[in-house]
Scaffold this motif. Structure first.
Motif, PDB file in Angstrom:
ATOM      1  N   VAL A 119     -38.553 -45.507   9.311  1.00  0.00           N
ATOM      2  CA  VAL A 119     -38.152 -44.500  10.277  1.00  0.00           C
ATOM      3  C   VAL A 119     -37.426 -43.561  10.698  1.00  0.00           C
ATOM      4  O   VAL A 119     -37.443 -43.121  10.961  1.00  0.00           O
ATOM      5  N   GLY A 120     -36.524 -44.472   9.895  1.00  0.00           N
ATOM      6  CA  GLY A 120     -35.236 -43.633   9.771  1.00  0.00           C
ATOM      7  C   GLY A 120     -34.911 -42.007   9.370  1.00  0.00           C
ATOM      8  O   GLY A 120     -34.571 -41.533   9.506  1.00  0.00           O
ATOM      9  N   MET A 121     -35.841 -42.407   7.974  1.00  0.00           N
ATOM     10  CA  MET A 121     -35.360 -41.288   6.891  1.00  0.00           C
ATOM     11  C   MET A 121     -36.216 -40.490   7.327  1.00  0.00           C
ATOM     12  O   MET A 121     -36.623 -39.370   7.507  1.00  0.00           O
ATOM     13  N   ALA A 122     -37.619 -41.357   8.504  1.00  0.00           N
ATOM     14  CA  ALA A 122     -38.596 -40.243   9.327  1.00  0.00           C
ATOM     15  C   ALA A 122     -37.833 -39.502   9.761  1.00  0.00           C
ATOM     16  O   ALA A 122     -38.150 -38.442  10.227  1.00  0.00           O
ATOM     17  N   MET A 123     -37.307 -39.483  10.773  1.00  0.00           N
ATOM     18  CA  MET A 123     -36.771 -39.001  11.693  1.00  0.00           C
ATOM     19  C   MET A 123     -35.762 -38.421  11.086  1.00  0.00           C
ATOM     20  O   MET A 123     -34.460 -38.171  11.899  1.00  0.00           O
ATOM     21  N   GLY A 124     -34.758 -38.400   9.749  1.00  0.00           N
ATOM     22  CA  GLY A 124     -34.394 -37.595   9.470  1.00  0.00           C
ATOM     23  C   GLY A 124     -32.789 -38.519   9.760  1.00  0.00           C
ATOM     24  O   GLY A 124     -31.676 -37.791   9.759  1.00  0.00           O
ATOM     25  N   LYS A 125     -32.362 -39.281   9.962  1.00  0.00           N
ATOM     26  CA  LYS A 125     -31.351 -40.296  10.266  1.00  0.00           C
ATOM     27  C   LYS A 125     -30.400 -40.295   8.905  1.00  0.00           C
ATOM     28  O   LYS A 125     -30.677 -40.705   7.821  1.00  0.00           O
ATOM     29  N   ASN A 126     -28.768 -39.988   8.809  1.00  0.00           N
ATOM     30  CA  ASN A 126     -28.126 -39.987   7.952  1.00  0.00           C
ATOM     31  C   ASN A 126     -28.227 -39.295   6.140  1.00  0.00           C
ATOM     32  O   ASN A 126     -27.856 -39.524   5.822  1.00  0.00           O
ATOM     33  N   SER A 127     -29.184 -38.445   7.379  1.00  0.00           N
ATOM     34  CA  SER A 127     -29.972 -37.700   6.098  1.00  0.00           C
ATOM     35  C   SER A 127     -28.913 -36.642   5.751  1.00  0.00           C
ATOM     36  O   SER A 127     -28.976 -36.203   4.188  1.00  0.00           O
ATOM     37  N   GLY A 128     -27.761 -35.948   6.617  1.00  0.00           N
ATOM     38  CA  GLY A 128     -26.819 -35.575   6.174  1.00  0.00           C
ATOM     39  C   GLY A 128     -27.772 -33.624   5.387  1.00  0.00           C
ATOM     40  O   GLY A 128     -27.116 -32.551   5.403  1.00  0.00           O
ATOM     41  N   LEU A 129     -28.701 -33.069   6.385  1.00  0.00           N
ATOM     42  CA  LEU A 129     -29.504 -31.626   6.634  1.00  0.00           C
ATOM     43  C   LEU A 129     -28.982 -31.161   7.405  1.00  0.00           C
ATOM     44  O   LEU A 129     -28.877 -32.033   8.795  1.00  0.00           O
ATOM     45  N   GLN A 130     -28.960 -29.795   7.472  1.00  0.00           N
ATOM     46  CA  GLN A 130     -28.309 -28.892   8.202  1.00  0.00           C
ATOM     47  C   GLN A 130     -30.116 -28.772   8.675  1.00  0.00           C
ATOM     48  O   GLN A 130     -30.460 -27.501   8.648  1.00  0.00           O
ATOM     49  N   ALA A 131     -30.723 -28.938   9.871  1.00  0.00           N
ATOM     50  CA  ALA A 131     -31.786 -28.816  10.388  1.00  0.00           C
ATOM     51  C   ALA A 131     -31.745 -29.461  12.220  1.00  0.00           C
ATOM     52  O   ALA A 131     -31.161 -30.918  12.191  1.00  0.00           O
ATOM     53  N   GLU A 132     -32.556 -28.751  12.484  1.00  0.00           N
ATOM     54  CA  GLU A 132     -32.729 -29.709  14.175  1.00  0.00           C
ATOM     55  C   GLU A 132     -33.671 -30.643  13.744  1.00  0.00           C
ATOM     56  O   GLU A 132     -34.536 -30.451  13.482  1.00  0.00           O
ATOM     57  N   ILE A 137     -38.700 -33.654  12.520  1.00  0.00           N
ATOM     58  CA  ILE A 137     -40.249 -34.331  12.168  1.00  0.00           C
ATOM     59  C   ILE A 137     -40.784 -33.523  12.102  1.00  0.00           C
ATOM     60  O   ILE A 137     -42.158 -34.770  11.523  1.00  0.00           O
ATOM     61  N   ILE A 138     -41.174 -32.228  12.671  1.00  0.00           N
ATOM     62  CA  ILE A 138     -42.252 -31.603  11.759  1.00  0.00           C
ATOM     63  C   ILE A 138     -42.615 -32.303  10.444  1.00  0.00           C
ATOM     64  O   ILE A 138     -43.921 -32.025   9.726  1.00  0.00           O
ATOM     65  N   ILE A 139     -41.222 -31.474   9.399  1.00  0.00           N
ATOM     66  CA  ILE A 139     -41.284 -31.541   7.786  1.00  0.00           C
ATOM     67  C   ILE A 139     -41.776 -32.947   7.557  1.00  0.00           C
ATOM     68  O   ILE A 139     -43.060 -32.862   6.880  1.00  0.00           O
ATOM     69  N   SER A 140     -41.844 -34.326   8.370  1.00  0.00           N
ATOM     70  CA  SER A 140     -41.909 -35.719   8.735  1.00  0.00           C
ATOM     71  C   SER A 140     -43.638 -35.769   8.388  1.00  0.00           C
ATOM     72  O   SER A 140     -44.320 -36.495   8.094  1.00  0.00           O
ATOM     73  N   MET A 141     -43.390 -35.708   9.101  1.00  0.00           N
ATOM     74  CA  MET A 141     -45.288 -35.435  10.299  1.00  0.00           C
ATOM     75  C   MET A 141     -46.338 -34.659   8.870  1.00  0.00           C
ATOM     76  O   MET A 141     -47.298 -35.527   9.499  1.00  0.00           O
ATOM     77  N   GLY A 142     -45.722 -33.848   8.829  1.00  0.00           N
ATOM     78  CA  GLY A 142     -46.562 -32.454   8.332  1.00  0.00           C
ATOM     79  C   GLY A 142     -46.988 -33.698   5.950  1.00  0.00           C
ATOM     80  O   GLY A 142     -47.789 -33.278   6.320  1.00  0.00           O
ATOM     81  N   SER A 143     -45.902 -34.015   5.588  1.00  0.00           N
ATOM     82  CA  SER A 143     -45.840 -35.310   4.692  1.00  0.00           C
ATOM     83  C   SER A 143     -47.158 -35.657   4.896  1.00  0.00           C
ATOM     84  O   SER A 143     -47.863 -36.454   4.288  1.00  0.00           O
ATOM     85  N   LEU A 144     -46.675 -36.888   6.213  1.00  0.00           N
ATOM     86  CA  LEU A 144     -47.753 -37.500   6.511  1.00  0.00           C
ATOM     87  C   LEU A 144     -49.072 -37.458   6.941  1.00  0.00           C
ATOM     88  O   LEU A 144     -49.964 -38.203   6.052  1.00  0.00           O
ATOM     89  N   LEU A 145     -49.176 -36.626   8.014  1.00  0.00           N
ATOM     90  CA  LEU A 145     -50.038 -36.265   7.787  1.00  0.00           C
ATOM     91  C   LEU A 145     -51.440 -36.126   6.757  1.00  0.00           C
ATOM     92  O   LEU A 145     -52.630 -35.916   6.743  1.00  0.00           O
ATOM     93  N   THR A 146     -50.855 -35.126   5.903  1.00  0.00           N
ATOM     94  CA  THR A 146     -51.317 -34.366   4.786  1.00  0.00           C
ATOM     95  C   THR A 146     -52.084 -35.332   4.021  1.00  0.00           C
ATOM     96  O   THR A 146     -52.959 -35.485   3.322  1.00  0.00           O
ATOM     97  N   THR A 147     -50.661 -36.651   3.639  1.00  0.00           N
ATOM     98  CA  THR A 147     -51.048 -37.704   2.711  1.00  0.00           C
ATOM     99  C   THR A 147     -52.210 -38.229   3.300  1.00  0.00           C
ATOM    100  O   THR A 147     -53.344 -39.206   2.981  1.00  0.00           O
TER     101      THR A 147
END
Length: 392
Positions: A119-132, A137-147
């Protein structure tokens, strides 16, 4: 066959900090060792084991990569020990030591203990990524939904590659939001020897890793029986369960010596064999050779490392939940009666100790997590009397 295994094969090293090119190399070498050990009779491919994700991650954080690899080498020796037990006592010895009431809750703990990480990775916690946050959430849920969609509704071959499909969509969304750094891929050489890492042997890491083998041992037995039902052959007798377990052990120890994740028989490839009806072990041999050759392509490792962690987080939500579901299914399939006091006690204590984070601290060594759960379940199963009296 390699394409089917590829997504999950490289997922484990990407999640645990190991090198994906080394994982490709050790998967190929491990498969070849397995084919030699089993006399080339079992059409399976060996690759990274999901059961070791949490232990490797904990080990790397606690003792570092070399010491964790030493623990993985020891884990392979436990596979070989089980092979020896089967050799002298017969196939049923695994069921006696590791009945469903032991393996079911342990596998549940493996999945559920990782839920906060996923869940932490899916929410981008401590990822250091420069994104809103909404973009992550759109990216993680998109990969989850596709899977999910591919795993449930896809037909034929495509149903075997849900993880790859999820990674492709998540990676594409990451590119759209501009959070992928392509420079390391551009700078990486085409040809590069895999960055092998060699083990160090620390008794704390070894004692921690040894009980983890319980879950993949049960998975191995199930896989061997499953591929046998597909091909119409009893591989537990010819070449024998002792040889297949020995093959897994050799592959896992060899992977640990070189810096790769443990290699075990692979359910996804069994699905591919079922679909294609291609029972030739030579196919697995060629897949292994291709995996070894691909491990020397530097840009493959750089590309895989460029996948944002948030993409993996979406897939991990389903992956770790499915591991827990396997444990539940073991209890249901084998009709483990939880109204029986001994069964209820074993399952309850394992779940609370594992998910609650119980630690037995002995100063220089702390027994915790899946290792503690494995020892606890086995000991309770051996010492608690078998009674028919109900819990109420």
């Amino acid at each position: 066959m390699l394409f089917v295994a590829f997504g999950a094969l490289v997922l484990v090293p990407l999640l645990t900090g190991l090198n994906p090119n080394v994982a490709l190399f050790t998967a190929g070498v491990g498969t070849l060792l397995f084919q030699l050990t089993t006399k080339g009779k079992v059409p399976v491919f060996l690759a990274s084991s999901f059961a070791f994700i949490a232990p490797i991650s904990f080990g790397v954080a606690q003792w570092g990569i070399p010491a964790t690899l030493g623990g993985l080498v020891a884990a392979g020796l436990v596979f070989m020990f089980f092979a020896f037990l089967v050799k002298i006592n017969g196939n049923n010895v695994i069921d006696r030591i590791l009945p469903p009431v032991v393996t079911g809750p342990i596998i549940m703990v493996i999945g559920l203990s990782l839920a906060p990480v996923a869940v932490g990775m899916a929410m981008g916690k401590n990822s250091g990524l420069q994104a809103e946050n909404y973009q992550l959430i759109i990216i993680s849920m998109g990969s989850l939904l596709t899977t999910l969609i591919v795993a449930i509704w896809a037909k034929g071959f495509f149903r075997l590659v849900p993880i790859i499909a999820g990674i492709v969509v998540g990676y594409a969304l990451s590119c759209v939001f501009g959070i992928v750094n392509f420079q390391p891929v551009i700078d990486a050489p085409w040809f590069k020897t895999p960055d092998f890492t060699f083990p160090e042997f620390q008794w704390q890491a070894i004692l921690y890793m040894i009980p983890i083998v319980i879950a993949p041992t049960i998975e191995h037995v199930g896989d061997i029986m499953a591929i046998g039902s597909v091909t119409g052959k009893d591989y537990t007798r010819d070449p024998g369960l002792q040889r297949t377990l020995l093959g897994d052990g050799l592959a896992t120890s060899t992977a640990g010596f070189l810096g790769g994740p443990p290699c075990i028989t692979y359910a996804e490839v069994i699905g591919a064999v079922t679909l294609t009806r291609n029972f030739k072990t030579q196919v697995m041999t060629w897949a292994a050779i291709w995996a070894i050759l691909m491990s020397f392509i530097g840009k493959i490792g750089a590309f895989l490392s460029s996948i944002p962690t948030v993409v993996m987080g979406g897939i991990m939500v389903l992956l770790f939940g499915s591991i827990a579901s396997v444990g539940i299914n073991i209890l249901v399939k084998h009709k483990v009666d939880l109204s029986v006091s001994r069964n209820m006690c074993i399952v309850s204590l394992v779940l609370v100790f594992g998910i609650g984070g119980m630690i037995f601290d002995f100063g220089s060594y702390a027994l915790q997590g899946i290792s503690l759960c494995g020892i606890l379940a086995i000991v309770l199963n051996l010492i608690l009397p078998h009674k028919t009296k109900s819990a109420d």
